[in-house]
Write a protein that holds these residues in place. Structure first.
Motif, PDB file in Angstrom:
ATOM      1  N   GLU A 149      39.659  26.502  42.902  1.00  0.00           N
ATOM      2  CA  GLU A 149      38.947  26.190  41.658  1.00  0.00           C
ATOM      3  C   GLU A 149      38.065  27.360  41.224  1.00  0.00           C
ATOM      4  OE1 GLU A 149      38.540  21.317  42.152  1.00  0.00           O
ATOM      5  OE2 GLU A 149      36.887  22.652  42.697  1.00  0.00           O
ATOM      6  N   ALA A 150      37.401  28.010  42.172  1.00  0.00           N
ATOM      7  CA  ALA A 150      36.579  29.174  41.839  1.00  0.00           C
ATOM      8  C   ALA A 150      37.437  30.308  41.293  1.00  0.00           C
ATOM      9  CB  ALA A 150      35.806  29.637  43.070  1.00  0.00           C
ATOM     10  N   GLY A 151      38.612  30.534  41.901  1.00  0.00           N
ATOM     11  CA  GLY A 151      39.504  31.581  41.403  1.00  0.00           C
ATOM     12  C   GLY A 151      40.035  31.277  40.020  1.00  0.00           C
ATOM     13  N   VAL A 152      40.387  30.033  39.755  1.00  0.00           N
ATOM     14  CA  VAL A 152      40.896  29.648  38.434  1.00  0.00           C
ATOM     15  C   VAL A 152      39.812  29.816  37.378  1.00  0.00           C
ATOM     16  CG1 VAL A 152      41.680  27.673  37.063  1.00  0.00           C
ATOM     17  CG2 VAL A 152      42.695  28.123  39.294  1.00  0.00           C
ATOM     18  N   ARG A 153      38.582  29.444  37.683  1.00  0.00           N
ATOM     19  CA  ARG A 153      37.489  29.604  36.717  1.00  0.00           C
ATOM     20  C   ARG A 153      37.257  31.069  36.383  1.00  0.00           C
ATOM     21  NH1 ARG A 153      34.877  25.623  39.927  1.00  0.00           N
ATOM     22  NH2 ARG A 153      33.732  27.297  40.971  1.00  0.00           N
ATOM     23  N   THR A 154      37.266  31.914  37.408  1.00  0.00           N
ATOM     24  CA  THR A 154      37.039  33.340  37.163  1.00  0.00           C
ATOM     25  C   THR A 154      38.158  33.944  36.332  1.00  0.00           C
ATOM     26  OG1 THR A 154      35.842  33.507  39.264  1.00  0.00           O
ATOM     27  CG2 THR A 154      36.621  35.548  38.275  1.00  0.00           C
ATOM     28  N   LEU A 155      39.391  33.647  36.684  1.00  0.00           N
ATOM     29  CA  LEU A 155      40.516  34.193  35.928  1.00  0.00           C
ATOM     30  C   LEU A 155      40.525  33.682  34.498  1.00  0.00           C
ATOM     31  CD1 LEU A 155      43.373  34.003  38.585  1.00  0.00           C
ATOM     32  CD2 LEU A 155      42.273  36.059  37.709  1.00  0.00           C
ATOM     33  N   THR A 156      40.257  32.412  34.309  1.00  0.00           N
ATOM     34  CA  THR A 156      40.239  31.851  32.956  1.00  0.00           C
ATOM     35  C   THR A 156      39.179  32.522  32.095  1.00  0.00           C
ATOM     36  OG1 THR A 156      40.987  29.728  33.832  1.00  0.00           O
ATOM     37  CG2 THR A 156      40.027  29.721  31.632  1.00  0.00           C
ATOM     38  N   HIS A 157      38.006  32.756  32.659  1.00  0.00           N
ATOM     39  CA  HIS A 157      36.939  33.411  31.899  1.00  0.00           C
ATOM     40  C   HIS A 157      37.307  34.848  31.543  1.00  0.00           C
ATOM     41  CE1 HIS A 157      32.950  34.791  30.710  1.00  0.00           C
ATOM     42  NE2 HIS A 157      33.088  35.781  31.588  1.00  0.00           N
ATOM     43  N   ARG A 158      37.808  35.609  32.497  1.00  0.00           N
ATOM     44  CA  ARG A 158      38.101  37.011  32.232  1.00  0.00           C
ATOM     45  C   ARG A 158      39.291  37.180  31.293  1.00  0.00           C
ATOM     46  NH1 ARG A 158      37.599  41.151  37.052  1.00  0.00           N
ATOM     47  NH2 ARG A 158      37.388  42.439  35.175  1.00  0.00           N
ATOM     48  N   VAL A 168      40.209  42.682  25.999  1.00  0.00           N
ATOM     49  CA  VAL A 168      40.606  43.725  26.941  1.00  0.00           C
ATOM     50  C   VAL A 168      39.613  44.881  26.862  1.00  0.00           C
ATOM     51  CG1 VAL A 168      42.411  45.367  27.581  1.00  0.00           C
ATOM     52  CG2 VAL A 168      43.013  43.071  26.797  1.00  0.00           C
ATOM     53  N   GLY A 169      39.085  45.269  28.001  1.00  0.00           N
ATOM     54  CA  GLY A 169      38.105  46.341  28.049  1.00  0.00           C
ATOM     55  C   GLY A 169      36.691  45.899  27.784  1.00  0.00           C
ATOM     56  N   GLY A 170      36.470  44.600  27.557  1.00  0.00           N
ATOM     57  CA  GLY A 170      35.129  44.112  27.289  1.00  0.00           C
ATOM     58  C   GLY A 170      34.231  44.231  28.508  1.00  0.00           C
ATOM     59  N   LYS A 171      32.978  44.635  28.276  1.00  0.00           N
ATOM     60  CA  LYS A 171      32.040  44.813  29.372  1.00  0.00           C
ATOM     61  C   LYS A 171      31.416  43.477  29.750  1.00  0.00           C
ATOM     62  CE  LYS A 171      30.826  49.616  28.341  1.00  0.00           C
ATOM     63  NZ  LYS A 171      29.709  50.570  28.068  1.00  0.00           N
ATOM     64  N   GLY A 172      31.158  43.335  31.025  1.00  0.00           N
ATOM     65  CA  GLY A 172      30.534  42.126  31.520  1.00  0.00           C
ATOM     66  C   GLY A 172      29.029  42.283  31.617  1.00  0.00           C
ATOM     67  N   SER A 173      28.389  41.248  32.052  1.00  0.00           N
ATOM     68  CA  SER A 173      26.947  41.235  32.236  1.00  0.00           C
ATOM     69  C   SER A 173      26.642  41.016  33.713  1.00  0.00           C
ATOM     70  CB  SER A 173      26.300  40.142  31.385  1.00  0.00           C
ATOM     71  OG  SER A 173      26.777  38.871  31.780  1.00  0.00           O
ATOM     72  N   LYS A 174      25.371  40.880  34.019  1.00  0.00           N
ATOM     73  CA  LYS A 174      24.987  40.674  35.400  1.00  0.00           C
ATOM     74  C   LYS A 174      25.375  39.287  35.872  1.00  0.00           C
ATOM     75  CE  LYS A 174      21.228  42.522  38.158  1.00  0.00           C
ATOM     76  NZ  LYS A 174      19.809  42.939  38.153  1.00  0.00           N
ATOM     77  N   ALA A 226      27.996  37.319  34.334  1.00  0.00           N
ATOM     78  CA  ALA A 226      29.392  36.965  34.089  1.00  0.00           C
ATOM     79  C   ALA A 226      30.221  38.244  33.961  1.00  0.00           C
ATOM     80  CB  ALA A 226      29.526  36.128  32.818  1.00  0.00           C
ATOM     81  N   PRO A 227      31.433  38.269  34.545  1.00  0.00           N
ATOM     82  CA  PRO A 227      32.281  39.464  34.438  1.00  0.00           C
ATOM     83  C   PRO A 227      32.875  39.605  33.049  1.00  0.00           C
ATOM     84  CG  PRO A 227      33.448  37.719  35.584  1.00  0.00           C
ATOM     85  CD  PRO A 227      32.060  37.201  35.349  1.00  0.00           C
ATOM     86  N   GLY A 228      33.298  40.810  32.728  1.00  0.00           N
ATOM     87  CA  GLY A 228      33.910  41.069  31.434  1.00  0.00           C
ATOM     88  C   GLY A 228      35.422  40.932  31.475  1.00  0.00           C
ATOM     89  N   GLY A 229      36.074  41.472  30.471  1.00  0.00           N
ATOM     90  CA  GLY A 229      37.520  41.398  30.404  1.00  0.00           C
ATOM     91  C   GLY A 229      38.189  42.417  31.304  1.00  0.00           C
ATOM     92  N   TYR A 230      39.518  42.323  31.382  1.00  0.00           N
ATOM     93  CA  TYR A 230      40.271  43.256  32.217  1.00  0.00           C
ATOM     94  C   TYR A 230      40.422  44.591  31.505  1.00  0.00           C
ATOM     95  CZ  TYR A 230      41.234  39.338  35.254  1.00  0.00           C
ATOM     96  OH  TYR A 230      41.087  38.277  36.115  1.00  0.00           O
ATOM     97  N   ARG A 231      40.690  45.641  32.278  1.00  0.00           N
ATOM     98  CA  ARG A 231      40.603  47.002  31.739  1.00  0.00           C
ATOM     99  C   ARG A 231      41.810  47.415  30.931  1.00  0.00           C
ATOM    100  NH1 ARG A 231      38.661  50.524  36.843  1.00  0.00           N
ATOM    101  NH2 ARG A 231      40.367  49.369  37.851  1.00  0.00           N
ATOM    102  N   LYS A 287      45.974  46.122  29.266  1.00  0.00           N
ATOM    103  CA  LYS A 287      46.891  45.026  28.963  1.00  0.00           C
ATOM    104  C   LYS A 287      47.794  44.711  30.148  1.00  0.00           C
ATOM    105  CE  LYS A 287      47.083  45.859  23.964  1.00  0.00           C
ATOM    106  NZ  LYS A 287      47.974  46.148  22.796  1.00  0.00           N
ATOM    107  N   GLY A 288      48.164  45.739  30.909  1.00  0.00           N
ATOM    108  CA  GLY A 288      48.988  45.495  32.087  1.00  0.00           C
ATOM    109  C   GLY A 288      48.267  44.647  33.119  1.00  0.00           C
ATOM    110  N   GLU A 289      46.985  44.956  33.346  1.00  0.00           N
ATOM    111  CA  GLU A 289      46.225  44.149  34.288  1.00  0.00           C
ATOM    112  C   GLU A 289      46.050  42.730  33.767  1.00  0.00           C
ATOM    113  OE1 GLU A 289      42.058  44.419  36.877  1.00  0.00           O
ATOM    114  OE2 GLU A 289      42.409  45.772  35.168  1.00  0.00           O
ATOM    115  N   TRP A 290      45.836  42.602  32.466  1.00  0.00           N
ATOM    116  CA  TRP A 290      45.699  41.271  31.868  1.00  0.00           C
ATOM    117  C   TRP A 290      46.982  40.460  32.079  1.00  0.00           C
ATOM    118  CZ3 TRP A 290      47.930  37.944  28.550  1.00  0.00           C
ATOM    119  CH2 TRP A 290      47.147  36.926  28.009  1.00  0.00           C
ATOM    120  N   PHE A 291      48.140  41.117  31.953  1.00  0.00           N
ATOM    121  CA  PHE A 291      49.412  40.422  32.131  1.00  0.00           C
ATOM    122  C   PHE A 291      49.580  39.936  33.571  1.00  0.00           C
ATOM    123  CE2 PHE A 291      53.864  40.799  33.518  1.00  0.00           C
ATOM    124  CZ  PHE A 291      54.426  39.790  32.755  1.00  0.00           C
TER     125      PHE A 291
END
Length: 550
Positions: free
Chosen positions: A114-123, A128-134, A136-141, A143-147
């Motif tokens: 459940e923790a992994g699904v929540r993190t992946l769903t949020h990111r 793509v390339g969005g910066k995170g905060s202290k 919450a994490p941001g987006g993936y760097r 498109k390939g990583e996002w896929f």
């Protein structure tokens, strides 16, 4: 602006508490001098009872959530005919314990998914390339990583649905002998084992030679009996009674037992016919037989928290390869020099366990010499903090967290501290490293004393256990810094008079310096408010910025 304030808001700090002492004891000794006939009999009994234990576990898993006392009684009745009533009771109890453990592990696995699904769903929802905060994490760097992460989310969601369905239906997956050893069968070359060696270990792990104790029975156990002289005898199962060499279907081994550790406590128990459980185990790697004795004892009554704080405390910061410890007095002031106790977590499980026990022994010996009554340690739990989805590419950081032996450390430390007459105070680990580094690392560093971040964290842990804030001084009042309120100090003891008073504008050291140099420059006419301040500054409870002076 409101969102920034929410991000800066700190979580609530849980109160410190004194950990309970150990509730059980286990000692082990080697069965030396066994004859070939003894080993053949132990193998035969272990194999026979192991088959019965496997069948019983299979039936318990088939019952799932429909288990009841009636089904338990029916299973035990069937086992009694093939062994004995006491062997049947031990087998069914071990089965229930194993099934309950599998259910707890299943719940932990679901929470991790459940923790992994929540993190992946949020990111994946972030650009793509969005910066995170202290927080919450941001987006993936890319498109390939996002896929690839989107495919990973689909896999985890499928596993989560299957695990939830199994839990609702009471289905558990158990491997008698160990799942790790079963997986080794496919990697014999990596494990440097032959098929025959693996088979020998597999069969030995699936044997069953354990018997629960019974209070009031002779020497505390009728199934596996050990006399004060060290004689070991077994009550043979019904199909194997023809192999008995003593009365009443018992077999006496030629080996003698003498527990070097806690031997007197064990002898006192069996002399009073109190329950002692025994387990005979074969180490296929070394070719040795061992006997483990275990018994329960009342939970050690821990001392009150105020009593544990009376003589000061030692704060211990747990790391992947060492303990960083610092001694604090009853007022929260660090004394002496920082101490570091190293241990290695490489090699076999027994070697790692020995390293941890050696480091804990050093800490306890130092605590006894220092005269403190308790040791403060963080209440660590990294079960949900080492997932790949949470920390992403920080592989070294995940390995660092996984390397800290939290569960084994807790069990070892509580047990060994109770034997040494010390108590363990568990504190909330929130911000200890950050605030310790911020408030204590630089002030305590000298040319001869090298302070690390871990040493400063040990001070923060100790101060939190003593009930003091981690900061050396409190923040000024919110409205202003005038003499109407003044600065507050948190270094004085709670019983010190005028501890809530204002902080003088100058210290005694400054007065002494002016007196030595005779400096009077800057003196002018004294107003009423200045006179009041000078009168206050002559009080004797003025404190140094770091240490307490009465």
């Amino acid at each position: 602006m409101t969102e920034q304030l929410k991000q800066r808001q700190l979580r609530a700090i849980d109160a410190s508490f004194v950990a309970f002492g150990p509730s059980g004891v286990a000692v082990r000794d080697r069965l030396k001098g066994l004859t070939a006939q003894d080993e053949t009999l132990l193998r035969g009994v272990g194999e026979h009872l192991g088959v019965l234990a496997s069948r019983d576990l299979k039936q318990r898993c088939a019952d799932a959530l429909e288990h009841s006392t009636d089904t338990w009684a029916a299973r035990k009745q069937g086992l009694t005919a093939a062994s004995s009533s006491r062997w049947a009771g031990s087998i069914t109890k071990a089965t229930h314990d194993q099934w309950a453990l599998s259910r707890r592990c299943q719940l932990a696995h679901i929470q991790s998914l459940e923790a992994g699904v929540r993190t992946l769903t949020h990111r994946l929802s972030q650009p793509v390339g969005g910066k995170g905060s202290k927080r919450a994490p941001g987006g993936y760097r890319s498109k390939g990583e996002w896929f690839h992460k989107s495919r990973r989310l689909y896999i985890l969601q499928h596993r989560l649905d299957a695990a939830r369905a199994d839990r609702e239906n009471g289905v558990v997956h158990v491997v008698r002998g160990g799942r790790r050893l079963l997986g080794t069968r496919r990697n014999l070359e990596t494990a440097q084992l032959t098929e025959a060696e693996w088979r020998q270990r597999w069969e030995a792990e699936r044997w069953f030679l354990a018997a629960d104790g019974e209070s009031g029975k002779r020497f505390g156990n009728e199934t596996i009996r050990v006399t004060p002289g060290g004689e070991v005898s077994l009550k043979l199962p019904a199909p194997l009674t023809h192999l008995a060499n003593a009365k009443h279907g018992r077999y006496v081994l030629t080996s003698r037992i003498a527990f070097a550790h806690r031997g007197q406590e064990w002898r006192d128990r069996i002399a009073g016919n109190r329950a002692v459980a025994y387990r005979i185990h074969y180490d296929a790697e070394r070719g040795r037989w061992y006997l483990t004795a275990s018994w329960q004892r009342p939970v050690v009554q821990t001392i009150p928290l105020e009593t544990a704080r009376a003589k000061g405390m030692i704060g211990v910061d747990t790391n992947a390869d060492h303990f960083a410890a610092y001694q604090l007095d009853a007022h929260g002031n660090p004394t002496g020099e920082p101490r570091r106790f190293s241990y290695g977590l490489s090699g076999s499980a027994d070697h790692r366990d020995a390293q941890i026990r050696h480091a804990i022994t050093q800490v306890l010996h130092w605590a006894k010499q220092a005269g403190v009554a308790a040791i403060a340690i963080e209440d660590l739990d990294f079960t949900a903090e080492k997932t790949r989805e949470k920390h992403g590419r920080k592989k070294r950081f995940r390995q660092l967290i996984s390397g800290i032996p939290t569960s084994k450390l807790k069990a070892r430390l509580v047990s060994m501290a109770a034997d040494a007459g010390l108590s363990i105070v568990a504190v909330d680990p929130a911000y200890t490293s950050q605030w310790g580094d911020q408030h204590w690392r630089k002030p305590l560093a000298t040319p001869r004393r090298k302070m690390s971040r871990h040493d400063a964290a040990g001070i923060a842990i100790g101060r939190r256990a003593l009930g003091y804030p981690i900061r050396r001084r409190a923040a000024p009042p919110r409205d202003d810094q005038s003499d109407r309120r003044g600065h507050r100090t948190v270094q004085a003891d709670r019983g010190t008079r005028a501890r809530e008073g204002t902080r003088p504008p100058v210290t005694e050291r400054a007065h002494d310096a002016r007196a030595r140099t005779g400096t009077t420059r800057g003196t002018r006419g004294t107003s009423a408010s200045k006179t009041v301040r000078d009168a206050r500054s002559t009080r004797q409870w003025v404190q140094d910025s770091l240490l307490l002076t009465d």
